[in-house]
Design a protein around this motif. Structure first.
Motif, mmCIF file in Angstrom:
data_model
loop_
_atom_site.group_PDB
_atom_site.id
_atom_site.type_symbol
_atom_site.label_atom_id
_atom_site.label_comp_id
_atom_site.label_asym_id
_atom_site.label_seq_id
_atom_site.Cartn_x
_atom_site.Cartn_y
_atom_site.Cartn_z
ATOM 1 N N MET A 20 -16.596 -33.786 77.749
ATOM 2 C CA MET A 20 -17.742 -33.966 76.886
ATOM 3 C C MET A 20 -18.852 -34.678 77.646
ATOM 4 S SD MET A 20 -16.727 -35.101 73.069
ATOM 5 C CE MET A 20 -17.666 -34.367 71.800
ATOM 6 N N ASN A 21 -20.038 -34.466 77.192
ATOM 7 C CA ASN A 21 -21.190 -35.068 77.824
ATOM 8 C C ASN A 21 -21.181 -36.583 77.580
ATOM 9 O OD1 ASN A 21 -23.638 -35.610 78.920
ATOM 10 N ND2 ASN A 21 -24.779 -34.194 77.628
ATOM 11 N N SER A 22 -21.424 -37.360 78.625
ATOM 12 C CA SER A 22 -21.367 -38.816 78.480
ATOM 13 C C SER A 22 -22.481 -39.336 77.578
ATOM 14 C CB SER A 22 -21.424 -39.484 79.845
ATOM 15 O OG SER A 22 -22.667 -39.236 80.453
ATOM 16 N N PHE A 23 -23.649 -38.677 77.573
ATOM 17 C CA PHE A 23 -24.728 -39.097 76.681
ATOM 18 C C PHE A 23 -24.326 -38.940 75.221
ATOM 19 C CE2 PHE A 23 -28.406 -37.908 74.076
ATOM 20 C CZ PHE A 23 -29.101 -39.105 74.133
ATOM 21 N N VAL A 24 -23.687 -37.829 74.912
ATOM 22 C CA VAL A 24 -23.268 -37.577 73.536
ATOM 23 C C VAL A 24 -22.215 -38.593 73.122
ATOM 24 C CG1 VAL A 24 -22.134 -35.918 72.017
ATOM 25 C CG2 VAL A 24 -23.840 -35.136 73.655
ATOM 26 N N LEU A 25 -21.266 -38.885 74.008
ATOM 27 C CA LEU A 25 -20.233 -39.873 73.685
ATOM 28 C C LEU A 25 -20.836 -41.257 73.476
ATOM 29 C CD1 LEU A 25 -17.366 -38.811 76.071
ATOM 30 C CD2 LEU A 25 -17.372 -38.738 73.583
ATOM 31 N N THR A 26 -21.767 -41.617 74.330
ATOM 32 C CA THR A 26 -22.429 -42.915 74.176
ATOM 33 C C THR A 26 -23.182 -42.976 72.855
ATOM 34 O OG1 THR A 26 -22.670 -43.065 76.572
ATOM 35 C CG2 THR A 26 -24.039 -44.524 75.244
ATOM 36 N N LEU A 27 -23.849 -41.895 72.501
ATOM 37 C CA LEU A 27 -24.586 -41.839 71.244
ATOM 38 C C LEU A 27 -23.639 -41.956 70.046
ATOM 39 C CD1 LEU A 27 -27.379 -41.385 69.926
ATOM 40 C CD2 LEU A 27 -26.812 -38.958 69.904
ATOM 41 N N VAL A 28 -22.530 -41.239 70.090
ATOM 42 C CA VAL A 28 -21.583 -41.264 68.980
ATOM 43 C C VAL A 28 -20.956 -42.647 68.843
ATOM 44 C CG1 VAL A 28 -19.366 -40.367 68.182
ATOM 45 C CG2 VAL A 28 -21.105 -38.805 69.007
ATOM 46 N N VAL A 46 -13.135 -46.591 61.780
ATOM 47 C CA VAL A 46 -12.070 -46.807 62.773
ATOM 48 C C VAL A 46 -11.355 -45.487 63.054
ATOM 49 C CG1 VAL A 46 -9.827 -47.916 63.122
ATOM 50 C CG2 VAL A 46 -11.756 -49.258 62.327
ATOM 51 N N VAL A 47 -11.096 -44.718 62.004
ATOM 52 C CA VAL A 47 -10.482 -43.401 62.190
ATOM 53 C C VAL A 47 -11.393 -42.511 63.026
ATOM 54 C CG1 VAL A 47 -9.740 -41.305 60.987
ATOM 55 C CG2 VAL A 47 -9.076 -43.537 60.114
ATOM 56 N N GLY A 48 -12.693 -42.571 62.763
ATOM 57 C CA GLY A 48 -13.648 -41.787 63.545
ATOM 58 C C GLY A 48 -13.675 -42.196 65.009
ATOM 59 N N ILE A 49 -13.642 -43.499 65.261
ATOM 60 C CA ILE A 49 -13.641 -43.977 66.647
ATOM 61 C C ILE A 49 -12.377 -43.544 67.364
ATOM 62 C CG2 ILE A 49 -13.486 -46.074 68.053
ATOM 63 C CD1 ILE A 49 -15.490 -47.348 66.111
ATOM 64 N N ILE A 50 -11.247 -43.620 66.688
ATOM 65 C CA ILE A 50 -9.990 -43.175 67.306
ATOM 66 C C ILE A 50 -10.055 -41.686 67.603
ATOM 67 C CG2 ILE A 50 -7.508 -42.891 66.937
ATOM 68 C CD1 ILE A 50 -7.595 -45.483 65.292
ATOM 69 N N GLY A 51 -10.613 -40.902 66.674
ATOM 70 C CA GLY A 51 -10.725 -39.457 66.899
ATOM 71 C C GLY A 51 -11.642 -39.118 68.055
ATOM 72 N N VAL A 52 -12.773 -39.803 68.151
ATOM 73 C CA VAL A 52 -13.691 -39.559 69.263
ATOM 74 C C VAL A 52 -13.048 -39.979 70.578
ATOM 75 C CG1 VAL A 52 -15.908 -40.256 70.268
ATOM 76 C CG2 VAL A 52 -15.757 -39.683 67.854
ATOM 77 N N HIS A 53 -12.308 -41.085 70.545
ATOM 78 C CA HIS A 53 -11.625 -41.526 71.759
ATOM 79 C C HIS A 53 -10.552 -40.512 72.187
ATOM 80 C CE1 HIS A 53 -10.294 -44.365 74.767
ATOM 81 N NE2 HIS A 53 -9.056 -44.246 74.321
ATOM 82 N N ALA A 54 -9.884 -39.908 71.207
ATOM 83 C CA ALA A 54 -8.891 -38.881 71.534
ATOM 84 C C ALA A 54 -9.560 -37.679 72.194
ATOM 85 C CB ALA A 54 -8.149 -38.448 70.270
ATOM 86 N N LEU A 55 -10.710 -37.289 71.689
ATOM 87 C CA LEU A 55 -11.427 -36.178 72.310
ATOM 88 C C LEU A 55 -11.966 -36.559 73.687
ATOM 89 C CD1 LEU A 55 -13.430 -34.808 69.261
ATOM 90 C CD2 LEU A 55 -11.413 -33.803 70.350
ATOM 91 N N ASP A 56 -12.398 -37.794 73.833
ATOM 92 C CA ASP A 56 -12.961 -38.268 75.090
ATOM 93 C C ASP A 56 -11.907 -38.324 76.187
ATOM 94 O OD1 ASP A 56 -14.610 -39.433 77.002
ATOM 95 O OD2 ASP A 56 -14.374 -41.456 76.186
ATOM 96 N N THR A 57 -10.737 -38.858 75.874
ATOM 97 C CA THR A 57 -9.700 -39.029 76.895
ATOM 98 C C THR A 57 -8.796 -37.815 77.045
ATOM 99 O OG1 THR A 57 -8.206 -40.073 75.309
ATOM 100 C CG2 THR A 57 -9.658 -41.520 76.591
ATOM 101 N N GLY A 58 -8.744 -36.979 76.030
ATOM 102 C CA GLY A 58 -7.861 -35.822 76.085
ATOM 103 C C GLY A 58 -6.427 -36.144 75.683
ATOM 104 N N VAL A 59 -6.179 -37.370 75.236
ATOM 105 C CA VAL A 59 -4.846 -37.777 74.788
ATOM 106 C C VAL A 59 -4.762 -37.496 73.297
ATOM 107 C CG1 VAL A 59 -3.207 -39.684 74.606
ATOM 108 C CG2 VAL A 59 -4.768 -39.577 76.552
ATOM 109 N N LEU A 60 -4.094 -36.428 72.955
ATOM 110 C CA LEU A 60 -4.059 -35.998 71.561
ATOM 111 C C LEU A 60 -3.119 -36.828 70.706
ATOM 112 C CD1 LEU A 60 -4.291 -32.131 72.002
ATOM 113 C CD2 LEU A 60 -6.102 -33.776 71.547
#
Length: 89
Positions: free
Chosen positions: A1-9, A44-58
């Protein structure tokens, strides 16, 4: 994922969590505080979900599901508490 988008989210979720924490502290009534707690748990659920997408650890998605279920059960408990009259004085 784009780092700008992740930072924004992450920034938007952090800002929303900060505003919910302010509402939790100020809240004038108990239902306002309960809604703020529920909003924080959803973020918190949203942050965990975004982190899962960011790291690829499902496996983090399983953690997000568990947190969402616990938050749902807590909301049921708070609703019953408020329904029965709230704190006794």
């Amino acid at each position: 994922m784009n780092s700008f988008v992740l930072t924004l989210v992450y920034s938007m979720l952090a800002l929303a969590m900060l505003m919910a924490a302010i509402r939790l502290g100020k809240g004038p009534s108990l239902p306002d505080r309960v809604v703020a707690i529920e909003l924080i748990s959803s973020m918190v659920v949203g942050i965990i979900g975004v982190h899962a997408l960011d790291t690829g650890v499902l496996s983090f998605l399983d953690v997000a599901i568990v947190v969402a279920l616990v938050a749902f059960l807590a909301s049921i408990g708070f609703a019953r508490f408020i329904e029965r009259g709230g704190p006794r004085e």
